[in-house]
Design a protein around this motif. Structure first.
Motif, PDB file in Angstrom:
ATOM      1  N   HIS A  32      -6.185  16.624   6.142  1.00 57.54           N
ATOM      2  CA  HIS A  32      -6.938  17.415   5.153  1.00 57.54           C
ATOM      3  C   HIS A  32      -6.095  17.748   3.935  1.00 57.54           C
ATOM      4  O   HIS A  32      -6.319  18.751   3.271  1.00 57.54           O
ATOM      5  CB  HIS A  32      -7.540  18.680   5.797  1.00 57.54           C
ATOM      6  CG  HIS A  32      -8.411  18.352   6.967  1.00 57.54           C
ATOM      7  ND1 HIS A  32      -9.676  17.831   6.835  1.00 57.54           N
ATOM      8  CD2 HIS A  32      -8.174  18.423   8.312  1.00 57.54           C
ATOM      9  CE1 HIS A  32     -10.190  17.604   8.026  1.00 57.54           C
ATOM     10  NE2 HIS A  32      -9.294  17.948   8.950  1.00 57.54           N
ATOM     11  N   ASP A  33      -5.080  16.952   3.693  1.00 58.24           N
ATOM     12  CA  ASP A  33      -4.319  17.070   2.447  1.00 58.24           C
ATOM     13  C   ASP A  33      -4.150  15.643   1.932  1.00 58.24           C
ATOM     14  O   ASP A  33      -3.577  14.799   2.633  1.00 58.24           O
ATOM     15  CB  ASP A  33      -2.959  17.730   2.698  1.00 58.24           C
ATOM     16  CG  ASP A  33      -2.169  17.902   1.404  1.00 58.24           C
ATOM     17  OD1 ASP A  33      -1.715  19.040   1.149  1.00 58.24           O
ATOM     18  OD2 ASP A  33      -1.993  16.925   0.646  1.00 58.24           O
ATOM     19  N   GLN A  34      -4.628  15.411   0.736  1.00 58.41           N
ATOM     20  CA  GLN A  34      -4.661  14.069   0.161  1.00 58.41           C
ATOM     21  C   GLN A  34      -3.294  13.386   0.147  1.00 58.41           C
ATOM     22  O   GLN A  34      -3.182  12.174   0.290  1.00 58.41           O
ATOM     23  CB  GLN A  34      -5.195  14.224  -1.259  1.00 58.41           C
ATOM     24  CG  GLN A  34      -5.357  12.970  -2.011  1.00 58.41           C
ATOM     25  CD  GLN A  34      -6.039  13.254  -3.344  1.00 58.41           C
ATOM     26  OE1 GLN A  34      -7.222  13.622  -3.400  1.00 58.41           O
ATOM     27  NE2 GLN A  34      -5.294  13.097  -4.416  1.00 58.41           N
ATOM     28  N   GLY A  35      -2.236  14.190  -0.001  1.00 56.51           N
ATOM     29  CA  GLY A  35      -0.907  13.593  -0.170  1.00 56.51           C
ATOM     30  C   GLY A  35      -0.109  13.485   1.119  1.00 56.51           C
ATOM     31  O   GLY A  35       1.016  12.998   1.106  1.00 56.51           O
ATOM     32  N   ILE A  36      -0.670  13.953   2.230  1.00 57.64           N
ATOM     33  CA  ILE A  36       0.131  13.993   3.471  1.00 57.64           C
ATOM     34  C   ILE A  36      -0.438  13.053   4.532  1.00 57.64           C
ATOM     35  O   ILE A  36      -1.621  13.100   4.855  1.00 57.64           O
ATOM     36  CB  ILE A  36       0.230  15.437   4.020  1.00 57.64           C
ATOM     37  CG1 ILE A  36       0.876  16.335   2.951  1.00 57.64           C
ATOM     38  CG2 ILE A  36       1.055  15.464   5.303  1.00 57.64           C
ATOM     39  CD1 ILE A  36       1.113  17.754   3.404  1.00 57.64           C
ATOM     40  N   THR A  64       0.834  -1.209   0.000  1.00 60.34           N
ATOM     41  CA  THR A  64       0.000   0.000   0.000  1.00 60.34           C
ATOM     42  C   THR A  64       0.872   1.263   0.000  1.00 60.34           C
ATOM     43  O   THR A  64       0.482   2.303  -0.533  1.00 60.34           O
ATOM     44  CB  THR A  64      -0.976  -0.033   1.204  1.00 60.34           C
ATOM     45  OG1 THR A  64      -1.626  -1.309   1.239  1.00 60.34           O
ATOM     46  CG2 THR A  64      -2.028   1.045   1.101  1.00 60.34           C
ATOM     47  N   THR A  65       2.063   1.152   0.581  1.00 54.62           N
ATOM     48  CA  THR A  65       2.985   2.295   0.575  1.00 54.62           C
ATOM     49  C   THR A  65       3.340   2.675  -0.862  1.00 54.62           C
ATOM     50  O   THR A  65       3.297   3.856  -1.242  1.00 54.62           O
ATOM     51  CB  THR A  65       4.271   1.924   1.343  1.00 54.62           C
ATOM     52  OG1 THR A  65       3.910   1.598   2.679  1.00 54.62           O
ATOM     53  CG2 THR A  65       5.266   3.066   1.337  1.00 54.62           C
ATOM     54  N   TRP A  66       3.668   1.668  -1.674  1.00 54.16           N
ATOM     55  CA  TRP A  66       4.053   1.975  -3.062  1.00 54.16           C
ATOM     56  C   TRP A  66       2.854   2.448  -3.876  1.00 54.16           C
ATOM     57  O   TRP A  66       2.983   3.289  -4.763  1.00 54.16           O
ATOM     58  CB  TRP A  66       4.756   0.776  -3.702  1.00 54.16           C
ATOM     59  CG  TRP A  66       6.098   0.524  -3.068  1.00 54.16           C
ATOM     60  CD1 TRP A  66       6.434  -0.513  -2.253  1.00 54.16           C
ATOM     61  CD2 TRP A  66       7.276   1.350  -3.173  1.00 54.16           C
ATOM     62  NE1 TRP A  66       7.747  -0.385  -1.847  1.00 54.16           N
ATOM     63  CE2 TRP A  66       8.288   0.745  -2.402  1.00 54.16           C
ATOM     64  CE3 TRP A  66       7.573   2.544  -3.829  1.00 54.16           C
ATOM     65  CZ2 TRP A  66       9.568   1.280  -2.268  1.00 54.16           C
ATOM     66  CZ3 TRP A  66       8.851   3.086  -3.708  1.00 54.16           C
ATOM     67  CH2 TRP A  66       9.833   2.460  -2.934  1.00 54.16           C
ATOM     68  N   HIS A  67       1.667   1.927  -3.544  1.00 54.62           N
ATOM     69  CA  HIS A  67       0.440   2.439  -4.176  1.00 54.62           C
ATOM     70  C   HIS A  67       0.325   3.939  -3.872  1.00 54.62           C
ATOM     71  O   HIS A  67      -0.035   4.745  -4.740  1.00 54.62           O
ATOM     72  CB  HIS A  67      -0.778   1.660  -3.634  1.00 54.62           C
ATOM     73  CG  HIS A  67      -2.062   2.424  -3.610  1.00 54.62           C
ATOM     74  ND1 HIS A  67      -2.964   2.413  -4.647  1.00 54.62           N
ATOM     75  CD2 HIS A  67      -2.578   3.253  -2.656  1.00 54.62           C
ATOM     76  CE1 HIS A  67      -3.995   3.203  -4.342  1.00 54.62           C
ATOM     77  NE2 HIS A  67      -3.780   3.714  -3.149  1.00 54.62           N
ATOM     78  N   THR A  68       0.660   4.315  -2.635  1.00 51.27           N
ATOM     79  CA  THR A  68       0.534   5.715  -2.229  1.00 51.27           C
ATOM     80  C   THR A  68       1.565   6.583  -2.962  1.00 51.27           C
ATOM     81  O   THR A  68       1.267   7.712  -3.357  1.00 51.27           O
ATOM     82  CB  THR A  68       0.719   5.830  -0.689  1.00 51.27           C
ATOM     83  OG1 THR A  68      -0.100   4.838  -0.077  1.00 51.27           O
ATOM     84  CG2 THR A  68       0.337   7.199  -0.175  1.00 51.27           C
ATOM     85  N   VAL A  69       2.761   6.023  -3.157  1.00 48.03           N
ATOM     86  CA  VAL A  69       3.786   6.759  -3.911  1.00 48.03           C
ATOM     87  C   VAL A  69       3.265   7.041  -5.328  1.00 48.03           C
ATOM     88  O   VAL A  69       3.410   8.140  -5.860  1.00 48.03           O
ATOM     89  CB  VAL A  69       5.104   5.950  -3.961  1.00 48.03           C
ATOM     90  CG1 VAL A  69       6.099   6.575  -4.937  1.00 48.03           C
ATOM     91  CG2 VAL A  69       5.718   5.844  -2.563  1.00 48.03           C
ATOM     92  N   ALA A  70       2.608   6.037  -5.916  1.00 45.67           N
ATOM     93  CA  ALA A  70       2.171   6.165  -7.314  1.00 45.67           C
ATOM     94  C   ALA A  70       0.925   7.027  -7.465  1.00 45.67           C
ATOM     95  O   ALA A  70       0.695   7.589  -8.536  1.00 45.67           O
ATOM     96  CB  ALA A  70       1.908   4.776  -7.899  1.00 45.67           C
ATOM     97  N   THR A  71       0.120   7.137  -6.393  1.00 44.07           N
ATOM     98  CA  THR A  71      -1.141   7.884  -6.520  1.00 44.07           C
ATOM     99  C   THR A  71      -1.107   9.224  -5.785  1.00 44.07           C
ATOM    100  O   THR A  71      -1.978  10.059  -6.017  1.00 44.07           O
ATOM    101  CB  THR A  71      -2.324   7.078  -5.926  1.00 44.07           C
ATOM    102  OG1 THR A  71      -2.032   6.782  -4.554  1.00 44.07           O
ATOM    103  CG2 THR A  71      -2.558   5.772  -6.681  1.00 44.07           C
TER     104      THR A  71
END
Ligand code: GLC
Length: 612
Positions: A544-548, A329-336
């Motif tokens: 409240h920030d999608q990437g953080i 899931t970590t790498w999924h998060t890197v990619a998305t």
């Protein structure tokens, strides 16, 4: 002397006998097992017995915040076992106190699956040294308070193992230790319900053995013959092999491919209830003979299947498991650049009993399989097949503003499924930026690499690095020149340690130095702060920030927040922790835990200064 053994045996005997009889209904073989356990206990050195006792008294010894593991192939790292012993200073300097020696037992050249096809469980591969070298190494490690982990490949043996050779020659006693069939009728029935592990590199679950005139079950490669645990002789002998390794001074036994060890026609031959009985028996045996030894289960399965391998708090099975879903899931998060799924995954892990210890990692010697929670993704409009394709394309570096470099693993043209290979640094962009001489790209890649490690170090459990990742080692394409390796792209991220590059750590501007010293700083902070202990209270915080992503940990009166930006764009974590003053652990400066601004791929660790 045997008093201690007797006490431990009595504590567990009822359950051990009950489970054994449930599986095998064979009192003689049970009696033999008990007797041999006693012999292994007698043979165990006084040094190891003392270690057992101290660990029994401090049963949380492996849950502390100073734990850091490293996995390495002995030849790639230092030539042989003696070479590893000579490099213990380096490991110690790198804060490593848990060394996973990748498979080193005797195997046939060219048919070894990276050592996971064992020909002799009591012999070290000649090129790596001897059992005596292993014992010297484990002793040297113990002196430095380092633990040693080794693989115990119990699902199968090599086709060149003595049992397999005898079975091939038609000896029924040995044939019954494997799954032999004289026609394809039963194999075909199995194939209807059993999925494939290596659909491209080793399709099917059976192999025709010409000399024997029989099919044999081979879930993995054709030269890895599945052992038949319905035969108590197999179970007993494999337990003796396990205890033999434990007595060489091994602290952590990594049980390879656990879910596969029991087979039943008409099932998928994964995670069957008997597997749990066997692992529970193994746990009991270790608690009787060598309670200082830990069991680490290799369970690479969907989340719901993983956790049961801890057993229950009253009847534990494995001490530790890999945090495989979090890794993927970590790498999924890197990619998305979207932390939603990761946060949900971490919430699940954080809600488990604190007794459970996970091994956290960014990558290992195997591929990254995309075992994600597709039900959740589907609700956000992401289908499993297209999303896996996106992830593979992303890490190949072909879509989505990606700087990654890597290769597919076991692409299955039928299901279009594939897993992924690459070193952490290559997936983060270090390889591409280095190749293109792109200074800005390198800056970004190093930031991503360090941020991911800082986040991984904040998860509950034991962080494990793959040797070479500490200096940002990139993919090694050399495996393509080797006829024994070229079909298996996992060798891409199993390259030899580049000691030339280790020397560059002295030059603070080098990529190696920046990653190595960046990690060292994090590792030292981790050791110094009790909130990083495995059994700390852990939670996630809405940013409240999608990437953080924001993680919290609290233990020993200490509270730490970790904030991680998975996007290359600067952003703000809109948090407001109004419970006291905070300090940035990396800069030593005061910082409010409120509206925390981070650069692209930036992170911070904040420690609360006041208030409990
Ligand atoms: C495990 C190992 C992998 C090996 C397989 C078969 O999954 O990690 O490298 O190929 O078992 O033994």
């Amino acid at each position: 002397m045997t008093d201690i053994f007797q006490k431990r045996l009595e504590r567990h005997r009822d359950e051990m006998r009950w489970l054994y009889m449930e599986l095998y209904d064979n009192g003689d073989m049970y009696g033999e097992l008990e007797q041999r356990c006693r012999e292994f206990y007698m043979e165990r050195s006084s040094g190891l017995k003392a270690l057992d006792q101290s660990r029994e008294q401090d049963s949380d010894w492996y849950k502390k915040n100073d734990m850091l593991g490293m996995m390495l192939y002995i030849d790639n790292f230092a030539g042989n076992l003696k070479g590893v012993q000579d490099k213990l200073d380096y490991l110690e300097k790198s804060n490593v106190n848990y060394v996973h020696l990748m498979p080193f037992l005797d195997t046939a050249e060219g048919k070894s699956d990276g050592g996971y096809a064992v020909r002799d469980f009591r012999k070290v591969q000649e090129k790596l040294g001897t059992m005596e070298d292993l014992e010297n190494l484990t002793k040297a490690c113990h002196k430095r308070k380092m633990s040693v982990c080794c693989d115990f490949v119990m699902n199968h043996t090599s086709e060149d193992h003595d049992w397999a050779r005898r079975a091939r020659g038609g000896d029924g006693e040995y044939m019954s230790r494997y799954f032999f069939y004289d026609s394809d009728v039963i194999p075909r029935q199995y194939e209807q319900t059993v999925p494939q592990v290596f659909p491209a590199t080793a399709p099917g679950n059976f192999t025709w053995v010409e000399e024997a005139g029989h099919y044999v079950m081979t879930t993995f490669y054709p030269y890895q013959w599945d052992l038949n645990y319905q035969n108590p002789r197999v179970f007993n002998e494999m337990m003796y092999n396990f205890l033999y390794l434990a007595n060489r001074g091994i602290d952590i036994i990594r049980i390879d491919a656990v879910p596969y060890i029991w087979k039943e026609l008409g099932t998928n031959c994964r995670n069957l209830p008997q597997v749990h009985t066997i692992i529970r028996l193994m746990r009991i045996i270790s608690e009787i003979v060598c309670p200082g030894v830990l069991l680490l289960g290799e369970v690479v399965m969907e989340p719901a299947r993983v956790v049961p391998y801890f057993g229950t708090v009253e009847k534990p099975e494995c001490h530790m498991l890999y945090n495989v879903t979090t890794m993927a899931t970590t790498w999924h998060t890197v990619a998305t650049r979207d932390v939603k799924l990761l946060r949900q995954q971490l919430d699940i892990v954080n809600s488990l009993p604190k007794e459970y210890v996970f091994l956290n990692y960014l990558r290992c010697h195997d591929d990254i399989g995309w075992g994600l929670d597709y039900d959740t993704l589907a609700r956000d409009g992401m289908g499993e097949v297209p999303h896996k394709k996106y992830l593979n394309d992303y890490f190949l570096g072909t879509v989505g503003n990606s700087n990654s470099r890597g290769e597919l693993y076991n692409y299955d043209p039928v299901t279009q499924d594939a897993r992924f290979c690459g070193t952490t640094a290559s997936l983060c962009g270090v390889e591409k930026a280095g190749f293109e001489g792109d200074a800005e790209g390198m800056e970004q890649a190093i930031r991503l690499d360090l941020m991911l490690h800082a986040y991984m170090f904040m998860q509950s459990g034991i962080p494990i690095l793959y040797s070479g990742d500490e200096i940002g080692q990139v993919n090694d394409y050399g495996y393509k020149e080797d006829r024994n390796k070229r079909e298996d792209s996992r060798y891409l991220h199993r390259g030899a340690m580049n000691w030339e590059n280790v020397r560059k750590v002295k030059d603070s501007r080098s990529v190696e130095a920046r990653i190595y010293s960046g990690l060292q700083r994090l590792e030292e902070l981790r050791k110094a702060h009790p909130a990083f202990a495995s059994h700390a209270n852990a939670w996630t915080v809405e940013t409240h920030d999608q990437g953080i992503l924001c993680l919290g940990r609290c233990h020993g009166g200490e509270k730490i927040l970790g904030i991680f930006n998975f996007s290359e764009e600067a952003g703000t974590a809109w948090i407001d922790e109004a419970d006291g003053k905070y300090m940035d652990l990396l800069t030593g400066k005061d910082r409010e835990a409120k509206d925390v601004k981070l650069p692209g791929y930036g992170f911070c660790w904040l420690r609360r200064k006041s208030g409990k």
